[in-house]
Design an enzyme around this catalytic site. Structure first.
Site, PDB file in Angstrom:
ATOM      1  N   TYR A 145     -12.153 -10.142  11.234  1.00 34.69           N
ATOM      2  CA  TYR A 145     -10.933  -9.970  12.028  1.00 34.69           C
ATOM      3  C   TYR A 145     -11.283  -9.094  13.212  1.00 34.69           C
ATOM      4  O   TYR A 145     -11.920  -8.043  13.039  1.00 34.69           O
ATOM      5  CB  TYR A 145      -9.836  -9.322  11.177  1.00 34.69           C
ATOM      6  CG  TYR A 145      -8.551  -9.039  11.926  1.00 34.69           C
ATOM      7  CD1 TYR A 145      -7.727 -10.080  12.358  1.00 34.69           C
ATOM      8  CD2 TYR A 145      -8.152  -7.734  12.195  1.00 34.69           C
ATOM      9  CE1 TYR A 145      -6.533  -9.821  13.037  1.00 34.69           C
ATOM     10  CE2 TYR A 145      -6.963  -7.468  12.867  1.00 34.69           C
ATOM     11  CZ  TYR A 145      -6.163  -8.512  13.291  1.00 34.69           C
ATOM     12  OH  TYR A 145      -4.992  -8.256  13.959  1.00 34.69           O
ATOM     13  N   ASP A 240     -18.362  -5.326  16.422  1.00 36.29           N
ATOM     14  CA  ASP A 240     -17.008  -4.795  16.295  1.00 36.29           C
ATOM     15  C   ASP A 240     -17.049  -3.707  15.219  1.00 36.29           C
ATOM     16  O   ASP A 240     -17.026  -3.993  14.017  1.00 36.29           O
ATOM     17  CB  ASP A 240     -16.038  -5.923  15.914  1.00 36.29           C
ATOM     18  CG  ASP A 240     -14.606  -5.418  15.792  1.00 36.29           C
ATOM     19  OD1 ASP A 240     -14.406  -4.180  15.776  1.00 36.29           O
ATOM     20  OD2 ASP A 240     -13.698  -6.256  15.703  1.00 36.29           O
ATOM     21  N   LYS A 268      -9.620   3.037  15.563  1.00 40.74           N
ATOM     22  CA  LYS A 268      -9.321   3.796  14.336  1.00 40.74           C
ATOM     23  C   LYS A 268      -9.789   5.244  14.392  1.00 40.74           C
ATOM     24  O   LYS A 268      -9.110   6.095  14.964  1.00 40.74           O
ATOM     25  CB  LYS A 268      -9.883   3.055  13.116  1.00 40.74           C
ATOM     26  CG  LYS A 268      -9.367   1.597  13.095  1.00 40.74           C
ATOM     27  CD  LYS A 268      -9.311   0.989  11.742  1.00 40.74           C
ATOM     28  CE  LYS A 268      -8.989  -0.484  11.791  1.00 40.74           C
ATOM     29  NZ  LYS A 268      -7.791  -0.916  11.140  1.00 40.74           N
TER      30      LYS A 268
HETATM   31  N1  PLP Z   1     -11.501  -5.122  14.779  1.00 42.93           N
HETATM   32  C1  PLP Z   1     -11.572  -4.800  13.482  1.00 42.93           C
HETATM   33  C2  PLP Z   1     -12.885  -4.877  12.785  1.00 42.93           C
HETATM   34  C3  PLP Z   1     -10.437  -4.378  12.799  1.00 42.93           C
HETATM   35  O1  PLP Z   1     -10.519  -4.079  11.509  1.00 42.93           O
HETATM   36  C4  PLP Z   1      -9.213  -4.317  13.498  1.00 42.93           C
HETATM   37  C5  PLP Z   1      -7.978  -3.899  12.814  1.00 42.93           C
HETATM   38  O2  PLP Z   1      -7.924  -3.701  11.644  1.00 42.93           O
HETATM   39  C6  PLP Z   1      -9.198  -4.653  14.845  1.00 42.93           C
HETATM   40  C7  PLP Z   1     -10.352  -5.046  15.460  1.00 42.93           C
HETATM   41  C8  PLP Z   1      -7.916  -4.572  15.622  1.00 42.93           C
HETATM   42  O3  PLP Z   1      -7.560  -3.236  15.781  1.00 42.93           O
HETATM   43  P1  PLP Z   1      -6.030  -2.831  16.064  1.00 42.93           P
HETATM   44  O4  PLP Z   1      -5.275  -3.119  14.811  1.00 42.93           O
HETATM   45  O5  PLP Z   1      -6.114  -1.381  16.411  1.00 42.93           O
HETATM   46  O6  PLP Z   1      -5.570  -3.663  17.215  1.00 42.93           O
END
Ligand code: PLP
Length: 437
Positions: A145, A240, A268
């Site tokens: 994700y 990511d 985060k």
């Molecule tokens: N990338 C990863 C690996 C994530 O786990 C998340 C959210 O859980 C995101 C991107 C998206 O982040 P946000 O929820 O702050 O938009």
């Protein structure tokens, strides 16, 4: 049974105004059939709901709260900054301070830009990769994700997988066509794809340790292979690390696993619980961003001073305490207790863990990608989740998520949690054969 009258009342009220009563889908507890708890306050390893029930929190706001909730030093930094104003829409020294810390922790990040969420970080990094390479296709992996930008909602994990909509409606087919989805840990698949489309691929984006199909570890050579293939094809490799950055080690998964991406997305933990995301990497790539280059990206609240100071205080504490060995030791201990408990009652489960992030899969076979994750018994997970809530344990309300420990999850707390989690497992064990959901 836990008293949940007030959470029920609030959830009913919320549904009059908020879609499904929530601002992020998984919070509705739809896949686990329990009452979503409305949280009133949190401290250390605990959250309290609106009915006054206390829970040991293994969600940690989905990852940011690595130091536990409302940590004194972070709170005091935020209060000090807030007293001087909340937002200026102009540069502040705090942005430089956080940027220096991020670049110092991640040698692959020569320049960084702050945004307000992980979604924004990924969306912007992909635009930058496309602008830099002048190519349009992106490889992602099923079950990873990367936030909810259009092109990333193809075979997406996390809430999209949990709710059975990994390919969201509303994404134009033309966008989806630019995303090539392959299987995590399948390097041959990437190789064939590069042979077929190499000169069209702007970037490979991957969670170096996946957290959004539940925790899934990269097999030996997978990330290194991605690095080689990206290099050979003049595509960019994007890690990511929105979850894993400052979680698996101070320098994230890349420092632990020794693979250097071209771009990294963060979120985060770098906001210490406030809305912050970031993307950064090679200076020659980053310099293509406006105002230096032609790739546009901007944000009214980007680099917000309150959020920056929460991030700075969090990173400073992480640097000072260097808690990663202790976090890992505590997580290993807890996992061993859970595995022992499951073995005693003959319950088939698989725990995947990296550092202080873990997933308990109700699966008989190893979970190495999205397909194997999907073979988990999600009905049994829902029973487990309900039993956990009753035992005062707050876990992510879905099978395809990571749970987290913080520095506040230690000592006697762990022992109590191990007993409560193991007891909750036994409440799911009446039916010995896992059911396929
Ligand atoms: N990338 C990863 C690996 C994530 O786990 C998340 C959210 O859980 C995101 C991107 C998206 O982040 P946000 O929820 O702050 O938009």
């Amino acid at each position: 049974m836990t008293q949940t009258k007030e959470s029920e009342r609030l959830f009913a009220l919320a549904q009059n105004y908020l879609v499904g009563g929530v601002n992020s889908p998984v919070r509705a507890f739809k896949s686990v059939g329990s009452v979503p708890r409305f949280i009133a306050k949190a401290k250390g390893p605990y959250v309290w709901d609106a009915d006054g029930n206390r829970y040991a929190d293994f969600v940690g706001s989905w990852g940011p709260m690595i130091l536990g909730h409302a940590r004194r030093e972070v709170l005091s930094a935020v209060q000090k900054t807030m007293a001087r104003g909340f937002s200026f829409g102009a540069s502040t020294e705090l942005e430089i301070q956080l940027a220096r810390r991020v670049c110092g922790a991640f040698p692959s990040i020569e320049k960084v830009r702050f945004v307000s969420s992980g979604t924004e970080a990924v969306m912007s990094a992909l635009r930058l990769a496309r602008g830099f390479t002048e190519r349009s296709k992106v490889i992602k992996f099923a079950g990873c994700y990367h936030g909810h930008s259009d092109g990333m909602l193809v075979s997406a994990g996390s809430g999209a997988a949990t709710l059975g909509i990994p390919d969201s409606s509303g994404v134009p087919a033309a966008f989806s066509r630019e995303t090539i989805v392959l299987n995590f840990n399948d390097l041959d698949g990437v190789r064939s794809c590069m042979n077929a489309f190499g000169n069209e691929i702007a970037a490979i984006i991957v969670e170096p340790v996946a957290g959004n199909m539940g925790v899934v570890l990269p097999q030996l050579g997978f990330l290194e292979g991605l690095r080689d293939l990206a290099l050979k094809n003049k595509s960019l490799l994007i890690f990511d690390e929105v979850i894993t950055g400052f979680r698996l080690s101070y320098g994230g998964a890349q420092s632990l696993l020794g693979v250097r991406p071209d771009l990294t997305c963060l979120g985060k933990i770098i906001g210490g619980g406030f809305p912050v995301g970031a993307f950064g990497g090679r200076a020659d790539v980053m310099n293509c961003l406006a105002p230096l280059g032609p790739v546009y990206q901007a944000g009214t609240l980007s680099g917000n001073p309150v959020a920056m100071s929460a991030g700075i205080a969090t990173l400073d504490l992480l640097k000072k305490l260097s808690p990663y060995n202790a976090l890992e030791k505590n997580t290993v201990y807890l996992m061993k207790r859970i595995e022992d408990g499951a073995r005693k009652i003959g319950l088939p489960l698989r725990i995947n863990r990296a550092g202080s992030m873990f997933t308990i899969f109700f699966a008989a076979d190893p979970v190495t990608d999205f397909n194997s994750a999907k073979r988990s018994d999600t009905k049994r997970f829902a029973q487990f989740f309900a039993a956990l809530l009753d035992a005062g344990m707050y876990f992510p309300p879905a099978q395809y998520e990571a749970a987290f420990l913080s520095t506040a999850h230690s000592g006697a707390f762990l022992e109590k949690a191990a007993k409560a989690i193991t007891r909750s497992l036994s409440k799911t064990s009446q039916d010995k054969e896992p059911q396929r959901a």
